[in-house]
Design a protein around this motif. Sequence first.
Motif, PDB file in Angstrom:
ATOM      1  N   ALA A  18      36.826  55.133  42.334  1.00 40.18           N
ATOM      2  CA  ALA A  18      37.444  56.456  42.198  1.00 40.18           C
ATOM      3  C   ALA A  18      37.237  57.275  43.466  1.00 40.18           C
ATOM      4  CB  ALA A  18      36.850  57.193  41.002  1.00 40.18           C
ATOM      5  N   GLN A  19      36.030  57.202  44.021  1.00 42.40           N
ATOM      6  CA  GLN A  19      35.751  57.937  45.258  1.00 42.40           C
ATOM      7  C   GLN A  19      36.635  57.461  46.400  1.00 42.40           C
ATOM      8  OE1 GLN A  19      31.759  57.458  46.779  1.00 42.40           O
ATOM      9  NE2 GLN A  19      31.769  59.476  47.721  1.00 42.40           N
ATOM     10  N   LYS A  20      36.860  56.156  46.474  1.00 38.36           N
ATOM     11  CA  LYS A  20      37.717  55.601  47.522  1.00 38.36           C
ATOM     12  C   LYS A  20      39.140  56.146  47.399  1.00 38.36           C
ATOM     13  CE  LYS A  20      39.756  51.198  48.969  1.00 38.36           C
ATOM     14  NZ  LYS A  20      39.812  49.741  48.686  1.00 38.36           N
ATOM     15  N   HIS A  21      39.680  56.154  46.190  1.00 41.57           N
ATOM     16  CA  HIS A  21      41.054  56.633  45.983  1.00 41.57           C
ATOM     17  C   HIS A  21      41.169  58.122  46.287  1.00 41.57           C
ATOM     18  CE1 HIS A  21      42.456  52.852  44.511  1.00 41.57           C
ATOM     19  NE2 HIS A  21      41.735  52.877  43.395  1.00 41.57           N
ATOM     20  N   TRP A  22      40.227  58.922  45.773  1.00 43.61           N
ATOM     21  CA  TRP A  22      40.334  60.370  45.957  1.00 43.61           C
ATOM     22  C   TRP A  22      40.057  60.785  47.398  1.00 43.61           C
ATOM     23  CZ3 TRP A  22      37.559  62.064  40.802  1.00 43.61           C
ATOM     24  CH2 TRP A  22      38.457  61.900  39.750  1.00 43.61           C
ATOM     25  N   GLN A  23      39.211  60.045  48.102  1.00 41.60           N
ATOM     26  CA  GLN A  23      38.972  60.358  49.504  1.00 41.60           C
ATOM     27  C   GLN A  23      40.241  60.078  50.320  1.00 41.60           C
ATOM     28  OE1 GLN A  23      36.055  61.786  50.875  1.00 41.60           O
ATOM     29  NE2 GLN A  23      37.562  62.114  52.498  1.00 41.60           N
TER      30      GLN A  23
ATOM     31  N   THR B  52      27.393  63.253  42.706  1.00 48.16           N
ATOM     32  CA  THR B  52      26.264  63.633  41.858  1.00 48.16           C
ATOM     33  C   THR B  52      25.986  62.565  40.799  1.00 48.16           C
ATOM     34  OG1 THR B  52      26.786  65.975  42.193  1.00 48.16           O
ATOM     35  CG2 THR B  52      25.383  65.416  40.314  1.00 48.16           C
ATOM     36  N   GLN B  53      27.067  62.048  40.195  1.00 48.72           N
ATOM     37  CA  GLN B  53      26.890  61.015  39.184  1.00 48.72           C
ATOM     38  C   GLN B  53      26.369  59.719  39.808  1.00 48.72           C
ATOM     39  OE1 GLN B  53      30.412  60.489  36.845  1.00 48.72           O
ATOM     40  NE2 GLN B  53      30.787  62.695  36.663  1.00 48.72           N
ATOM     41  N   ALA B  54      26.902  59.376  40.984  1.00 48.79           N
ATOM     42  CA  ALA B  54      26.474  58.127  41.636  1.00 48.79           C
ATOM     43  C   ALA B  54      25.008  58.181  42.044  1.00 48.79           C
ATOM     44  CB  ALA B  54      27.360  57.854  42.846  1.00 48.79           C
ATOM     45  N   SER B  55      24.512  59.384  42.394  1.00 44.95           N
ATOM     46  CA  SER B  55      23.127  59.498  42.848  1.00 44.95           C
ATOM     47  C   SER B  55      22.117  59.231  41.737  1.00 44.95           C
ATOM     48  CB  SER B  55      22.889  60.897  43.431  1.00 44.95           C
ATOM     49  OG  SER B  55      23.015  61.891  42.424  1.00 44.95           O
ATOM     50  N   THR B  56      22.574  59.270  40.474  1.00 44.21           N
ATOM     51  CA  THR B  56      21.659  59.023  39.360  1.00 44.21           C
ATOM     52  C   THR B  56      21.416  57.543  39.120  1.00 44.21           C
ATOM     53  OG1 THR B  56      23.480  59.021  37.762  1.00 44.21           O
ATOM     54  CG2 THR B  56      22.401  61.134  38.230  1.00 44.21           C
ATOM     55  N   GLY B  57      22.217  56.687  39.794  1.00 50.38           N
ATOM     56  CA  GLY B  57      21.980  55.238  39.710  1.00 50.38           C
ATOM     57  C   GLY B  57      22.929  54.548  38.783  1.00 50.38           C
ATOM     58  N   SER B  58      23.063  53.235  38.984  1.00 52.73           N
ATOM     59  CA  SER B  58      24.028  52.438  38.237  1.00 52.73           C
ATOM     60  C   SER B  58      23.730  52.362  36.748  1.00 52.73           C
ATOM     61  CB  SER B  58      24.101  51.021  38.815  1.00 52.73           C
ATOM     62  OG  SER B  58      22.823  50.415  38.830  1.00 52.73           O
ATOM     63  N   PRO B  59      22.455  52.335  36.263  1.00 47.87           N
ATOM     64  CA  PRO B  59      22.240  52.305  34.816  1.00 47.87           C
ATOM     65  C   PRO B  59      22.901  53.475  34.102  1.00 47.87           C
ATOM     66  CG  PRO B  59      20.212  51.747  35.967  1.00 47.87           C
ATOM     67  CD  PRO B  59      21.159  52.232  37.004  1.00 47.87           C
ATOM     68  N   THR B  60      22.825  54.674  34.739  1.00 51.87           N
ATOM     69  CA  THR B  60      23.457  55.845  34.126  1.00 51.87           C
ATOM     70  C   THR B  60      24.959  55.666  34.093  1.00 51.87           C
ATOM     71  OG1 THR B  60      21.668  57.237  34.927  1.00 51.87           O
ATOM     72  CG2 THR B  60      23.709  58.343  34.279  1.00 51.87           C
ATOM     73  N   ILE B  61      25.509  55.094  35.169  1.00 55.80           N
ATOM     74  CA  ILE B  61      26.948  54.876  35.221  1.00 55.80           C
ATOM     75  C   ILE B  61      27.378  53.910  34.139  1.00 55.80           C
ATOM     76  CG2 ILE B  61      28.822  53.991  36.658  1.00 55.80           C
ATOM     77  CD1 ILE B  61      27.239  54.902  39.092  1.00 55.80           C
ATOM     78  N   ALA B  62      26.600  52.836  33.982  1.00 53.96           N
ATOM     79  CA  ALA B  62      26.947  51.858  32.953  1.00 53.96           C
ATOM     80  C   ALA B  62      26.867  52.484  31.568  1.00 53.96           C
ATOM     81  CB  ALA B  62      26.011  50.663  33.051  1.00 53.96           C
ATOM     82  N   ALA B  63      25.836  53.297  31.365  1.00 47.55           N
ATOM     83  CA  ALA B  63      25.700  53.955  30.072  1.00 47.55           C
ATOM     84  C   ALA B  63      26.862  54.898  29.806  1.00 47.55           C
ATOM     85  CB  ALA B  63      24.378  54.736  30.018  1.00 47.55           C
ATOM     86  N   LYS B  64      27.275  55.586  30.858  1.00 49.14           N
ATOM     87  CA  LYS B  64      28.409  56.496  30.701  1.00 49.14           C
ATOM     88  C   LYS B  64      29.676  55.733  30.356  1.00 49.14           C
ATOM     89  CE  LYS B  64      30.960  60.197  33.002  1.00 49.14           C
ATOM     90  NZ  LYS B  64      32.259  59.624  32.650  1.00 49.14           N
ATOM     91  N   ALA B  65      29.875  54.571  31.033  1.00 49.82           N
ATOM     92  CA  ALA B  65      31.063  53.763  30.745  1.00 49.82           C
ATOM     93  C   ALA B  65      31.035  53.286  29.308  1.00 49.82           C
ATOM     94  CB  ALA B  65      31.128  52.581  31.704  1.00 49.82           C
TER      95      ALA B  65
END
Length: 420
Positions: A260-265, A290-303
């Motif tokens: 998403a960051q790649k597309h929006w940038q 901000t979300q990425a700085s919390t680490g991949s486990p948080t991202i996976a949990a969010k997904a």
Amino acid sequence: MTSMHWLWLGAIALMLLSLAVLLPPLLVESPPPASEADEALRRLYQTQLAELDQEQLGGRLNEADYAQAVEELQRRLLGELDRLQPSVAWHHSLWLRRGSALLLAVLLPVAAFALYLQVGDPKAAAQLAQEQPGAHGEAGGDAQVQAMVDGLARRLEEQPQNLPGWVMLARSYETLERYDAAAQAYRQALQEAQHNLMDEEVQARLWADLADALASAHGGDLDGEAGEAISRALQFQPSQPKALALAGSAAVRHGKLGEAQKHWQALLNQLEPGSDIALRVQDDLLKLETQASTGSPTIAAKAADDSKSHLSGELRWASSQTMQSESSRLAKAQVFVVARAEGRSQPVAVLRLPAASLPVHFTLGSENLLDSAVSLSAFPALRLQARLSLEGQAMPRTGDVYSQAIVVTPGSSSLLLELN
């Protein structure tokens, strides 16, 4: 007459006024005026002829020499005039002036229409008409807009090669919130663009518009056909702005924050610095960081949480006869898909769809929540039901049509709601 009629009449009047100013000088038949160079040559000839007359009268030239000098002078004058004539002859050619007038009369309206299609907004006319109260109130204005759009659709059935017409029809359907019909019009436009071998930029823009219409028709769902349309747009033009915006949103939904960051940038790099849309994209990029700085486990949990924060399925009529019998009354009708939780008086999520778009695939997600502080995944079970309002009213009224109510768990898909 409505404001839209005055708009078109004003445009036609301005065009006729322009032609009235430009055409008469080309059509009036008048003898070609003598140029300054011609007049100067004639004055010189008259002066030299007068000098020869003086020479003859003074006895300095005999008759033979005088006649020879006059003949030589006339020959020189004719030669000079012939040399100047080609440079101005085209100004006085009658057929050329009339041909120029005819060409101008044809090209000016065509160029004006082409310029409007390129930089104008065809939806503006539909919006203007939609806002006008009809002779019998708002319903009359809506019927008038619908009649105009339907008339355009009928003309395109007779002239299916009209690519700008299909685009105008699609945008008009979007204004009327008939997103399924808009998607079909964009498909026709894409077919013509491919047949005419239009450049990649045009085809990319049409694929992105199709993806946007499909997402709107399906409650913001960017998967399935909408996702395929986004991919096709980026294949034709990797820098297509709308496709980049939609691709970024789709990536966020799947927890792919880096994508998403790649597309929006890439989108931000094309925008004017400091513009409203650029500032919004910058805010979205900061949230991603901000979300990425919390680490991949948080991202996976969010997904994983996002996968349980949606309800999707199909909304349709209980029978084709029902749809046919109600089709004449669906111009303003809206369908509301409502998710409720036990113990809450207020609905958890509401999705509004135009009734004319049925059957349609629907998705209830975070964008449909009435309270952004809660999530569909926060409830063990939800009661899902669809309601048809022929007047398009959000509040239930007597005469509304309901589907059966079903109890579902968050994250359920392949649901089915039928309106009787």
